[in-house]
Design an enzyme around this catalytic site. Sequence first.
Site, short mmCIF file in Angstrom:
data_model
loop_
_atom_site.label_atom_id
_atom_site.label_comp_id
_atom_site.label_asym_id
_atom_site.label_seq_id
_atom_site.Cartn_x
_atom_site.Cartn_y
_atom_site.Cartn_z
CE LYS A 135 41.86 29.77 15.72
NZ LYS A 135 40.92 30.33 16.60
CG ASP B 281 29.64 36.07 13.37
OD1 ASP B 281 30.15 35.66 12.26
OD2 ASP B 281 29.92 35.94 14.10
N GLY C 226 29.35 34.80 6.19
CA GLY C 226 29.50 34.94 7.66
C GLY C 226 29.86 36.10 8.35
CB SER D 236 36.90 24.29 11.54
OG SER D 236 37.59 25.32 11.76
CD GLU E 10 32.25 39.18 10.34
OE1 GLU E 10 32.11 38.22 10.93
OE2 GLU E 10 31.61 40.00 9.94
CB SER F 43 45.08 34.14 10.06
OG SER F 43 43.99 33.62 9.15
#
Length: 325
Positions: free
Chosen positions: A57, A214, A212, A82, A208, A308
């Site tokens: 990030k 989506d 979750g 989060s 995923e 990640s």
Amino acid sequence: MTTAPPPLTLDDVLDAAARLEGVAHRTPVLRSRTLDEAVGAEVFLKCENFQRVGAFKFRGAYNAASRLTPEQRARGIAAFSSGNHAQAVALAARELGTGAVIVMPEDAPRSKRAATEGYGAEIVTYDRYTGDREAVARALAAERGLALIPPYDHPHVMAGQGTAALELLEETGELDALLVPVGGGGLIAGCATAAKGTHPGIRIVGVEPEAGDDTRRSLEAGRRVEIAVPRTIADGQALTTPGELTFEVNRRLVDEIALVCDDEIRAAMRFAFERLKIVVEPSGATPLAALLSGRVGVPGRRVGVIVSGGNIDTERFAELCAGGA
């Protein structure tokens, strides 16, 4: 008839790479004979758990924050997250000499909240199951005159995240497939742009948690689909719908979405710790889980994996590896 330009291009990622040079870490690429034998492929792990703030990030947060005008920097930055984006924006703000206000869920991992505060950010909390974090952050930014840097749905954020894949491919050369965790879709959007922009034949596989999915549902439907708040140990992937900009990129570039269950994520975390000697948080372990569980077929291929992040405290890590919820 004109066609709208894509939200993200390879040039955007290359520009981000130049901006991040000497600021973000060039993270290591790990190999493991045991892993290769287990999955029947050559696997290259891009270890963003060694990035600043312990996750990819920082790349996107700094790329976006560094482009703010002097007037915007003077007023400060707002974000919602989060945990990992929260830390990334807090550190980017500190590096650029400004402040940050971060909207975080009340149940955010303690280690991530403590680290965010440690970088000097102010924390504002909300209930993730009843509140709208983006609405809270936008109202806060408007009230205080802050520049809002969202966690994924932003061209400069996506471009920064794509530098992880750019570095991986510079080191490994051509790969047959690239596996990337999918939350809001910023990491895979940036990585897919970088990977297909430099190696058009590469297969992009998003991963995923089953609870979750989506993005999988959205890609199948051809439009953004909203689901209930996922209950999964992969807290960084507990999103209800893909980003608007990220979905536009991913619907063009992502070839497949694989799903993994929480038990498979735990097994991957244990494998990474015991065999690779690295600590990986649940969201960062999902691509490795997909490989180890056979959710993605890669026999005989050269496969890149974006690990990640590794932001998880000792107690929680031990609990999950022991099979806890």
